[in-house]
Design a protein around this motif. Structure first.
Motif, PDB file in Angstrom:
ATOM      1  N   UNK A  41       0.822  -1.205   0.000  1.00 52.98           N
ATOM      2  CA  UNK A  41       0.000   0.000   0.000  1.00 52.98           C
ATOM      3  C   UNK A  41       0.859   1.259   0.000  1.00 52.98           C
ATOM      4  N   UNK A  42       1.864   1.309   0.855  1.00 52.71           N
ATOM      5  CA  UNK A  42       2.685   2.519   0.962  1.00 52.71           C
ATOM      6  C   UNK A  42       4.144   2.151   1.164  1.00 52.71           C
ATOM      7  N   UNK A  43       5.027   2.919   0.519  1.00 54.35           N
ATOM      8  CA  UNK A  43       6.467   2.705   0.645  1.00 54.35           C
ATOM      9  C   UNK A  43       7.155   4.046   0.860  1.00 54.35           C
ATOM     10  N   UNK A  44       7.872   4.162   1.968  1.00 54.75           N
ATOM     11  CA  UNK A  44       8.646   5.367   2.231  1.00 54.75           C
ATOM     12  C   UNK A  44       9.978   5.310   1.515  1.00 54.75           C
ATOM     13  N   UNK A  45      10.453   6.464   1.068  1.00 59.82           N
ATOM     14  CA  UNK A  45      11.745   6.516   0.391  1.00 59.82           C
ATOM     15  C   UNK A  45      12.850   6.793   1.395  1.00 59.82           C
ATOM     16  N   UNK A 130      13.179  -4.854  -4.345  1.00 61.70           N
ATOM     17  CA  UNK A 130      12.470  -4.239  -3.242  1.00 61.70           C
ATOM     18  C   UNK A 130      10.965  -4.252  -3.438  1.00 61.70           C
ATOM     19  N   UNK A 131      10.301  -3.282  -2.831  1.00 67.06           N
ATOM     20  CA  UNK A 131       8.853  -3.334  -2.645  1.00 67.06           C
ATOM     21  C   UNK A 131       8.059  -2.369  -3.531  1.00 67.06           C
ATOM     22  N   UNK A 132       8.682  -1.720  -4.487  1.00 68.70           N
ATOM     23  CA  UNK A 132       7.930  -0.832  -5.373  1.00 68.70           C
ATOM     24  C   UNK A 132       7.210  -1.652  -6.437  1.00 68.70           C
ATOM     25  N   UNK A 133       6.184  -2.350  -5.969  1.00 63.28           N
ATOM     26  CA  UNK A 133       5.406  -3.247  -6.810  1.00 63.28           C
ATOM     27  C   UNK A 133       4.041  -3.449  -6.151  1.00 63.28           C
ATOM     28  N   UNK A 134       3.201  -4.223  -6.788  1.00 61.83           N
ATOM     29  CA  UNK A 134       1.860  -4.448  -6.255  1.00 61.83           C
ATOM     30  C   UNK A 134       1.847  -5.527  -5.180  1.00 61.83           C
ATOM     31  N   UNK A 135       2.556  -6.625  -5.419  1.00 64.45           N
ATOM     32  CA  UNK A 135       2.589  -7.740  -4.470  1.00 64.45           C
ATOM     33  C   UNK A 135       4.028  -8.105  -4.124  1.00 64.45           C
ATOM     34  N   UNK A 332       3.011  10.500  -3.133  1.00 64.34           N
ATOM     35  CA  UNK A 332       2.967  10.391  -4.587  1.00 64.34           C
ATOM     36  C   UNK A 332       2.274   9.102  -5.012  1.00 64.34           C
ATOM     37  N   UNK A 333       1.511   9.151  -6.106  1.00 59.77           N
ATOM     38  CA  UNK A 333       0.949   7.915  -6.652  1.00 59.77           C
ATOM     39  C   UNK A 333       2.032   7.102  -7.342  1.00 59.77           C
ATOM     40  N   UNK A 334       1.734   5.855  -7.635  1.00 62.60           N
ATOM     41  CA  UNK A 334       2.716   4.963  -8.244  1.00 62.60           C
ATOM     42  C   UNK A 334       3.163   5.456  -9.619  1.00 62.60           C
ATOM     43  N   UNK A 335       2.318   6.217 -10.272  1.00 61.08           N
ATOM     44  CA  UNK A 335       2.654   6.724 -11.609  1.00 61.08           C
ATOM     45  C   UNK A 335       3.693   7.834 -11.579  1.00 61.08           C
ATOM     46  N   UNK A 336       4.031   8.337 -10.380  1.00 59.76           N
ATOM     47  CA  UNK A 336       4.965   9.458 -10.264  1.00 59.76           C
ATOM     48  C   UNK A 336       6.177   9.102  -9.401  1.00 59.76           C
ATOM     49  N   UNK A 354       5.406   6.748  -1.367  1.00 60.47           N
ATOM     50  CA  UNK A 354       4.815   6.384  -2.651  1.00 60.47           C
ATOM     51  C   UNK A 354       3.741   5.335  -2.405  1.00 60.47           C
ATOM     52  N   UNK A 355       2.551   5.547  -2.959  1.00 59.13           N
ATOM     53  CA  UNK A 355       1.489   4.552  -2.830  1.00 59.13           C
ATOM     54  C   UNK A 355       1.634   3.498  -3.916  1.00 59.13           C
ATOM     55  N   UNK A 356       1.253   2.281  -3.580  1.00 57.27           N
ATOM     56  CA  UNK A 356       1.360   1.179  -4.518  1.00 57.27           C
ATOM     57  C   UNK A 356       0.394   1.314  -5.681  1.00 57.27           C
ATOM     58  N   UNK A 357       0.559   0.454  -6.690  1.00 57.42           N
ATOM     59  CA  UNK A 357      -0.322   0.521  -7.866  1.00 57.42           C
ATOM     60  C   UNK A 357      -1.796   0.361  -7.481  1.00 57.42           C
ATOM     61  N   UNK A 358      -2.636   1.212  -8.073  1.00 59.68           N
ATOM     62  CA  UNK A 358      -4.099   1.146  -7.912  1.00 59.68           C
ATOM     63  C   UNK A 358      -4.539   1.246  -6.452  1.00 59.68           C
ATOM     64  N   UNK A 359      -3.816   2.028  -5.667  1.00 62.71           N
ATOM     65  CA  UNK A 359      -4.156   2.208  -4.250  1.00 62.71           C
ATOM     66  C   UNK A 359      -4.974   3.486  -4.082  1.00 62.71           C
ATOM     67  N   UNK A 360      -6.064   3.390  -3.357  1.00 62.73           N
ATOM     68  CA  UNK A 360      -6.881   4.551  -2.983  1.00 62.73           C
ATOM     69  C   UNK A 360      -6.139   5.301  -1.880  1.00 62.73           C
ATOM     70  N   UNK A 361      -5.672   6.499  -2.196  1.00 62.29           N
ATOM     71  CA  UNK A 361      -4.869   7.248  -1.235  1.00 62.29           C
ATOM     72  C   UNK A 361      -5.646   7.584   0.036  1.00 62.29           C
TER      73      UNK A 361
END
Length: 368
Positions: A41-45, A130-135, A332-336, A354-361
């Motif tokens: 759902x969420x990943x900190x940088x 790492x974790x910048x992915x959906x699953x 930021x959304x996953x697209x950015x 950064x929020x994961x793909x297709x995540x409702x912020x």
């Protein structure tokens, strides 16, 4: 059990030459009855992520092949094996992820110091994705249920909070002690909060940015000091005088890795005190060893987190002794993804998520 609702694993991949591209990869599968598949759902940088993107390497780790960055993550359990379920996890649980998997058999692991594992598999450390992915797949022991009042966005902060807990535990008994924290970034601020939760009566925060020093007061700092252009000796003297610590600080937590801060901290620590190097900077620094010897300072390195650190971090959140409000300043959304990295490189705000793909912020920012 399975709650996976997609057929592909949307991922953001760093390729050599510091560029990102989006790919659809296979969804990870359960390889063990203790495995858990988490919908990220969420990943900190983290600074390490930015180093890999901007410089192509960090220390001896070099990006030579496509790599997924991200290791400060929270998410929702989408699938798990029977042993993981037997240990109290279930589909739909909101969890923080510990991103390193130790071997549990090497000498450091057997000695109870798995953060020093000879065979550590750590997310976003080449060549481990790492974790910048959906699953993302982790073993059950790397999933920590979030307290109901902690959002999944703030759940991504459990990893840096674990670093702060580990650093403060290395500092020893803090009850009624004076602690100086160098650096008012995410880890430094969390060190402040943990030190106060551990009973420190005085917590001084040192930085060069006025706005960050002001924000430190919200997390438990009793004093702040803005580093000047003078020598480390001069800065240490001014720091101690302005905060009433004429005999020095019992504990120094250095969270910048910057040589002037390290040296100032060594001069500021009290005789017989403890200095913990939490932040990483250049591999080789010039430090006043004579001061360390003359004062019999205990100088400790700090590497990630070890047994009990994540559990204690979650416990501090559950008891509301730690307040995370305001740490996340940019989302930021996953697209950015690249925009998010540029924001961190520009040192804007405190923590970027950064929020994961297709995540409702809105869902990610709302407590359970």
């Amino acid at each position: 059990m399975s709650g996976i609702q997609h057929t592909t694993n949307q991922s953001c991949v760093l390729v050599p030459q510091s560029t990102f591209r989006y790919e659809t990869r296979d969804i990870p599968t359960l390889k063990s009855d203790r495995d858990v598949i988490v919908r990220v759902v969420a990943t900190g940088l983290c600074g390490s992520d930015v180093h890999y993107w901007h410089n192509g390497q960090l220390g001896r780790y070099v990006v030579t092949d496509p790599l997924l960055l991200g290791h400060e993550s929270s998410g929702i359990i989408a699938s798990l094996g029977p042993r993981a379920e037997a240990e109290g996890l279930t589909v739909g649980d909101r969890v923080a992820l510990e991103p390193g998997v130790a071997c549990n058999t090497c000498p450091p692991c057997r000695a109870g110091r798995y953060n020093l594992c000879h065979h550590m598999v750590f997310a976003a450390t080449p060549p481990i994705d790492g974790t910048l992915c959906m699953y993302y797949r982790v073993p059950a022991e790397c999933c920590y249920k979030l307290p109901p009042h902690i959002s999944l966005r703030d759940g991504a902060l459990v990893e840096p909070l674990g670093v702060a807990v580990h650093g403060c535990r290395l500092g020893g008994d803090m009850q009624d002690k004076a602690v100086v924290v160098f650096g008012a970034g995410p880890v430094g601020l969390l060190c402040v909060a943990v030190a106060r939760a551990f009973g420190a009566s005085t917590v001084v925060v040192v930085d060069i940015v006025t706005s960050r020093l002001e924000s430190a007061l919200k997390y438990g700092a009793t004093h702040t000091y803005q580093m000047g252009a003078g020598s480390p000796e001069e800065n240490a003297e001014a720091l101690l005088k302005s905060t009433g610590l004429e005999h020095g600080a019992n504990v120094v937590l250095e969270a910048t890795g910057a040589e002037p801060c390290v040296n100032t901290g060594v001069h500021a620590v009290a005789p017989g005190g403890t200095f913990v190097q939490v932040g990483l900077g250049k591999s080789n620094l010039s430090i006043p060893v004579g001061q360390i010897c003359d004062k019999e300072v205990v100088f400790k390195g700090c590497f990630r987190y070890g047994p009990g650190d994540f559990k204690l971090a979650v416990g501090l959140l559950n008891s509301k002794r730690i307040n995370l409000e305001g740490i996340v300043t940019h989302e930021y959304p996953f697209s950015q993804v690249e925009d998010a990295f540029k924001n961190v490189l520009g040192r804007a705000g405190i923590k970027t998520v950064i929020y994961g793909p297709e995540i409702d912020e809105n869902m990610a920012k709302t407590a359970a």
